[in-house]
Design an enzyme around this catalytic site. Sequence first.
Site, PDB file in Angstrom:
ATOM      1  N   ALA A   1      -4.031   0.869  11.927  1.00  0.00           N
ATOM      2  CA  ALA A   1      -5.488   0.980  11.817  1.00  0.00           C
ATOM      3  C   ALA A   1      -6.218  -0.188  12.453  1.00  0.00           C
ATOM      4  CB  ALA A   1      -5.895   1.098  10.344  1.00  0.00           C
TER       5      ALA A   1
ATOM      6  N   LYS B   1       0.823  -1.223   0.000  1.00  0.00           N
ATOM      7  CA  LYS B   1       0.000   0.000   0.000  1.00  0.00           C
ATOM      8  C   LYS B   1       0.853   1.267   0.000  1.00  0.00           C
ATOM      9  CE  LYS B   1      -2.351   0.747   3.748  1.00  0.00           C
ATOM     10  NZ  LYS B   1      -1.794  -0.541   4.181  1.00  0.00           N
TER      11      LYS B   1
ATOM     12  N   LYS C   1       7.560  -6.374  11.052  1.00  0.00           N
ATOM     13  CA  LYS C   1       7.107  -5.754   9.808  1.00  0.00           C
ATOM     14  C   LYS C   1       8.247  -5.155   8.999  1.00  0.00           C
ATOM     15  CE  LYS C   1       3.550  -2.568   8.096  1.00  0.00           C
ATOM     16  NZ  LYS C   1       4.374  -1.691   7.267  1.00  0.00           N
TER      17      LYS C   1
ATOM     18  N   PHE D   1       4.117  -8.669  -9.402  1.00  0.00           N
ATOM     19  CA  PHE D   1       5.386  -9.353  -9.172  1.00  0.00           C
ATOM     20  C   PHE D   1       5.815 -10.033 -10.467  1.00  0.00           C
ATOM     21  CE2 PHE D   1       3.984  -8.533  -4.998  1.00  0.00           C
ATOM     22  CZ  PHE D   1       4.988  -8.818  -4.075  1.00  0.00           C
TER      23      PHE D   1
ATOM     24  N   TRP E   1       7.422  -0.890  -8.178  1.00  0.00           N
ATOM     25  CA  TRP E   1       8.547  -1.398  -7.396  1.00  0.00           C
ATOM     26  C   TRP E   1       9.786  -1.502  -8.280  1.00  0.00           C
ATOM     27  CZ3 TRP E   1      12.342  -4.989  -7.074  1.00  0.00           C
ATOM     28  CH2 TRP E   1      12.946  -5.178  -5.820  1.00  0.00           C
TER      29      TRP E   1
ATOM     30  N   PHE F   1      -3.723  -0.890   6.843  1.00  0.00           N
ATOM     31  CA  PHE F   1      -4.212  -2.252   6.669  1.00  0.00           C
ATOM     32  C   PHE F   1      -5.298  -2.315   5.585  1.00  0.00           C
ATOM     33  CE2 PHE F   1      -2.495  -2.682  11.102  1.00  0.00           C
ATOM     34  CZ  PHE F   1      -1.435  -3.495  10.740  1.00  0.00           C
TER      35      PHE F   1
ATOM     36  N   THR G   1       4.051   1.517  -0.839  1.00  0.00           N
ATOM     37  CA  THR G   1       4.811   1.514  -2.096  1.00  0.00           C
ATOM     38  C   THR G   1       3.951   2.032  -3.238  1.00  0.00           C
ATOM     39  OG1 THR G   1       6.064  -0.387  -1.288  1.00  0.00           O
ATOM     40  CG2 THR G   1       6.191   0.068  -3.630  1.00  0.00           C
TER      41      THR G   1
ATOM     42  N   ARG H   1       1.926   7.996   6.651  1.00  0.00           N
ATOM     43  CA  ARG H   1       2.008   7.901   8.110  1.00  0.00           C
ATOM     44  C   ARG H   1       3.448   7.614   8.523  1.00  0.00           C
ATOM     45  NH1 ARG H   1      -1.186   2.968   8.685  1.00  0.00           N
ATOM     46  NH2 ARG H   1      -0.147   2.604   6.698  1.00  0.00           N
TER      47      ARG H   1
END
Length: 555
Positions: A272, A70, A104, A380, A408, A300, A72, A93
Amino acid sequence: MSDIEIARAAEIRPIGDIAEKLGIPNEPLMPYGHTKAKVSLDYIDSIQDRPDGKLILVTAITPTPAGEGKTTTSVGLTDGLNRIGKNAMVCLREPSLGPCFGMKGGAAGGGYAQVVPMEDINLHFTGDFHAITSAHSLLSALIDNHIYWGNEAGMDTRRVAWRRVVDMNDRALRQIASSLGGVANGFPREDGFDITVASEVMAIFCLAKSLEDLQERLSRIVIGYTRNRQPIRAEAVNAPGPMTVLLKDALAPNLVQTLEHNPAFIHGGPFANIAHGCNSVLATRSALKLADYVVTEAGFGADLGAEKFFDIKCRSAGLAPDAAVIVATVRALKMHGGVARDDLGNENVQAVKDGCVNLTRHIENVKSYGVPVVVAINRFSADTDAEMAAVREATESQGVRAIDATHWADGGAGTTALAEEAVRLADSGESQFAPLYPDEMPLWEKIGTIATRIYRADEIIADQKTRNQIRDLQDAGFGNLPVCIAKTQYSFSSDPNRKGAPTGHVLPVREVRLSAGAGFVVAVCGDIMTMPGLPRVPAANSIRINEAGQVEGLF
């Protein structure tokens, strides 16, 4: 290259150059080194008469260990918008130290869609979380000191409602006894710690519209109750003034840059699942005055982050999002379709189709707020064309486009098609945003509305003690507040193992907590903890300074 290798190899421009892109002169900048700065509150106040840009929310499907991306995608979309000639910035955030040293890792994006300086952002940054922890701790100290020196407010020490916080995962502190050791140390009582991001001070910090609003909200914090159960607020222990002093510099938004030198505000807290999980209102509202398109994220899955963004942040700040992006990965959809993590590299079109029930549920939920949606498939290299086609087929059945995004690997060049669709939706005027429930709906019904309409539960349940808590809050005049559900992020239900889009479940409400200063009531559901613990092998085990003086193991 790894994320950290990409970040270290990147050219980072002086922060004044980034501010210049937004038309911010040097005088309002408060530099923290050469590559990050705060923007003064006086300058923020001076631009409030400008028209607003368009607001684009980035949210995601229910998270899995396979990853969604999210943050990224938020960064990549912002770079893509600037590549197609739009004046855009992103509002993110700030990362919490707890997850960084837990499991994480970093939270500054990834690959060629990152915000930098990555190491600073993921560690101490500009000290905002330390200031919030200190302000919260000051109130904790003032409460016990007030009780020690005579308790003029008549606090019932059995009903002190204010817990302590620390920005680290430390399960041993969830429930403690304080003030032990004799008369000189005060009156012993049961206490406990939450992680800093679950603090009401964090929520107030994120929702405050100004320094004055911050102090007024701090004064409304209910810290405990008298023996006849009358609420006692933070102003009774003279806390709002000194707490505001500790927070005054932190309240100014933090300006940094993406790898493609586009501006980013990073300000306010995550999580969240146990908090509202959005960046600060000040950062978002200021960005809307500085850019034509503002991309922001919510924590999330959309059932948690987007719901709280819509029902708490937008309601409080008067925001109306113009479009939403839901991020999904083929890998995560296969996990929702029943595939084990070790088998995600194998093509499995049927599992993708089965897992898309989770994606379509989130699409339905976001659209129910009147906000138009586009799906970003964070692609991916192992994803096959057949699997991607299965995702597009599922979204088309909802009248929504699904667009491949390769940010990415390719940075903003990998999101230009997504950017074009986000602009089309934001400029279309289709958004008819409205919160899920009205202010006047009773608290119990608000919790039930979220549970049945967003989570698709059959009902909510609670023991008599919790029902009495909710009734007392309703009778005390807090029934007009929105509710903030604290629940596992891994499922629509309260069972983290139920993937996909479960129905027929029941949401158990374990307790409620009043956040009168922030302006909401927290409903703690299932087994969720407001102080996380470390995993068996925490990330901290691998974090060190190498021979070159660089941080290793954090990313």
